[in-house]
Structure formats: structure tokens, C-alpha cells
Design a protein around this motif. Structure first.
Motif, PDB file in Angstrom:
ATOM      1  N   THR A  38     -42.948 -15.922  26.712  1.00  0.00           N
ATOM      2  CA  THR A  38     -42.573 -15.316  27.994  1.00  0.00           C
ATOM      3  C   THR A  38     -42.798 -16.284  29.160  1.00  0.00           C
ATOM      4  O   THR A  38     -42.680 -15.890  30.312  1.00  0.00           O
ATOM      5  N   ASN A  39     -43.144 -17.527  28.849  1.00  0.00           N
ATOM      6  CA  ASN A  39     -43.280 -18.574  29.856  1.00  0.00           C
ATOM      7  C   ASN A  39     -42.127 -19.554  29.610  1.00  0.00           C
ATOM      8  O   ASN A  39     -42.002 -20.095  28.503  1.00  0.00           O
ATOM      9  N   LYS A  40     -41.283 -19.780  30.610  1.00  0.00           N
ATOM     10  CA  LYS A  40     -40.081 -20.608  30.394  1.00  0.00           C
ATOM     11  C   LYS A  40     -40.410 -21.995  29.852  1.00  0.00           C
ATOM     12  O   LYS A  40     -39.761 -22.463  28.914  1.00  0.00           O
ATOM     13  N   SER A  68     -38.254 -14.294  22.998  1.00  0.00           N
ATOM     14  CA  SER A  68     -38.307 -14.675  24.407  1.00  0.00           C
ATOM     15  C   SER A  68     -37.456 -13.707  25.223  1.00  0.00           C
ATOM     16  O   SER A  68     -36.543 -13.070  24.684  1.00  0.00           O
ATOM     17  N   ASP A 123     -40.883  -9.874  30.266  1.00  0.00           N
ATOM     18  CA  ASP A 123     -40.145 -10.690  31.235  1.00  0.00           C
ATOM     19  C   ASP A 123     -40.807 -12.055  31.363  1.00  0.00           C
ATOM     20  O   ASP A 123     -41.959 -12.237  30.980  1.00  0.00           O
ATOM     21  N   TRP A 124     -40.078 -13.006  31.946  1.00  0.00           N
ATOM     22  CA  TRP A 124     -40.651 -14.328  32.208  1.00  0.00           C
ATOM     23  C   TRP A 124     -41.837 -14.185  33.150  1.00  0.00           C
ATOM     24  O   TRP A 124     -41.781 -13.413  34.091  1.00  0.00           O
ATOM     25  N   ASN A 125     -42.912 -14.946  32.893  1.00  0.00           N
ATOM     26  CA  ASN A 125     -44.082 -14.923  33.766  1.00  0.00           C
ATOM     27  C   ASN A 125     -44.880 -16.214  33.609  1.00  0.00           C
ATOM     28  O   ASN A 125     -44.468 -17.108  32.859  1.00  0.00           O
ATOM     29  N   ALA A 126     -45.994 -16.289  34.280  1.00  0.00           N
ATOM     30  CA  ALA A 126     -46.778 -17.525  34.329  1.00  0.00           C
ATOM     31  C   ALA A 126     -47.842 -17.633  33.234  1.00  0.00           C
ATOM     32  O   ALA A 126     -48.497 -18.682  33.125  1.00  0.00           O
ATOM     33  N   ALA A 127     -48.051 -16.603  32.427  1.00  0.00           N
ATOM     34  CA  ALA A 127     -49.060 -16.673  31.361  1.00  0.00           C
ATOM     35  C   ALA A 127     -48.741 -17.864  30.460  1.00  0.00           C
ATOM     36  O   ALA A 127     -47.592 -18.062  30.065  1.00  0.00           O
ATOM     37  N   ASN A 128     -49.767 -18.661  30.159  1.00  0.00           N
ATOM     38  CA  ASN A 128     -49.522 -19.847  29.340  1.00  0.00           C
ATOM     39  C   ASN A 128     -50.792 -20.280  28.626  1.00  0.00           C
ATOM     40  O   ASN A 128     -51.885 -19.835  28.950  1.00  0.00           O
ATOM     41  N   TYR A 166     -46.561 -12.197  26.947  1.00  0.00           N
ATOM     42  CA  TYR A 166     -47.222 -11.341  27.922  1.00  0.00           C
ATOM     43  C   TYR A 166     -46.121 -10.515  28.565  1.00  0.00           C
ATOM     44  O   TYR A 166     -45.328 -11.047  29.354  1.00  0.00           O
ATOM     45  N   GLY A 167     -46.035  -9.267  28.175  1.00  0.00           N
ATOM     46  CA  GLY A 167     -44.954  -8.423  28.669  1.00  0.00           C
ATOM     47  C   GLY A 167     -43.627  -8.816  28.036  1.00  0.00           C
ATOM     48  O   GLY A 167     -43.590  -9.466  26.989  1.00  0.00           O
TER      49      GLY A 167
END
Length: 181
Positions: free
Chosen positions: A151-153, A19, A86-91, A83-84
Motif C-alpha cells: 500500500t506504499n507506492k 496493491s 489505499d495508498w499511504n505512507a506506511a513502510n 495498511y488499509g
């Protein structure tokens, strides 16, 4: 008696598979689900072999060679997505077969994907085709499951939770058992 290889994808030392905040290593999730899945399948009379090792990174070729040599009935690789970096919205959840899958692989992937989506209520990203060595080079029906994004919190927190790990193991077991029936 049916024999299945469970593969906790990657390994304990695989670089980068974590993560963004470093609190979750992918192998930690993969192995936790693999251990739970093994117990569930053994309880149903299935022989389970691990292709991974929690003390070292097992190469892809070693994993593939083992599966092909043992002539197992199925190969199931457990993963957490990213996905990448960094944190992002991919889920969501997705299940892969190889690019030119057997009908048996597609049926198993479909059962497992449906069970995962229903059991976890995460976004259904569907059954997809991927050019992954463990799917492409194994000679038996093979799938690779991605149980959420590191990568999604929100999903990273789920991936760290024992209850979510158990949900994933139960869903994969259910899907595999439906496929074997």
C-alpha cells in the motif's frame, strides 16, 4: 541434514491481498522470494519444503499440519505487508514471532530482521509478536517476515522488482544460516 519449510503466505486466489492499483498480488511477491530462497538454502545443503501451492490456496491448517508432521527445523513464512486498502505512507520491514515465542524463534527472527534491514535499507520496524496461526500452532521455531508495504507506492514498485525479490531472499537466507550456525 536440516529441513526448513518455506511458506509463500496466502495463495494465488486469496481475495484482497494486492496493491491498491491491482498491479501486485501478494502471492506473486511471496512465491518469487520463496523460489529464490529455496535455491539459496539448497546450495547450502538444507532440505527445503514448500507449504504452499501455486495452483490453489492451501489452508492454514494444511500448512501447519505439514510442518508439524515433517518435524522440520524451522518454518519461514514470506509476506508483503499492507495498511488499509489505499495508498499511504506506511513502510518498512518487520519480522514476527508468536506471542510466546521460543528463544530459538526470537534469535532467528532477530537475525533475519537485521539482515533484511541491512540488505534492503528499508525502514526497520523491528521484531514483533503476532497471533498468526502459522506461528502459534507450529511446533518448531517459526517466523513470518513482512518485506514491505503493498500500500506504499515506492515499496509496491520494489516488491514487483526481481532485484528486490532477490535482495529479500538473500537476506532471509543469510539470517536463517546465521541462526543455524
Amino acid at each position: 541434514m536440516k529441513k526448513i519449510i518455506i511458506d509463500a503466505g496466502h495463495g494465488p486466489q486469496t481475495a484482497g491481498k494486492r496493491s491498491p492499483d491491482g498491479t501486485l498480488r501478494e502471492f506473486m511477491f511471496n512465491e518469487a522470494v520463496a523460489m529464490r530462497l529455496k535455491k539459496l538454502l539448497i546450495a547450502e545443503g538444507i532440505t527445503v519444503i514448500f507449504s504452499h501451492d501455486n495452483t490453489r490456496d492451501v489452508t492454514l491448517s494444511e500448512r501447519i499440519t505439514l510442518a508439524n508432521k515433517l518435524k522440520v527445523d524451522a518454518f519461514v513464512s514470506i509476506h508483503a505487508n499492507a495498511y488499509g486498502t489505499d495508498w499511504n505512507a506506511a513502510n518498512g520491514i518487520e519480522t514476527y514471532t508468536c506471542i510466546q515465542p521460543s528463544k530459538a524463534s526470537v534469535v532467528m527472527a532477530t537475525h533475519v530482521q537485521q539482515a533484511l534491514q541491512m540488505r534492503t535499507s528499508r525502514k526497520d520496524r523491528g521484531v514483533k509478536k503476532g497471533n498468526f496461526a502459522v506461528l502459534r500452532e507450529t511446533t518448531m521455531p517459526a517466523i513470518l517476515v513482512e518485506c514491505g508495504f503493498m500500500t506504499n507506492k515506492e515499496e509496491a514498485n520494489l516488491l514487483k522488482s526481481q532485484s528486490y525479490q532477490q535482495q529479500c531472499a538473500q537476506a532471509v537466507a543469510f539470517g536463517v544460516l546465521c541462526w543455524l550456525a
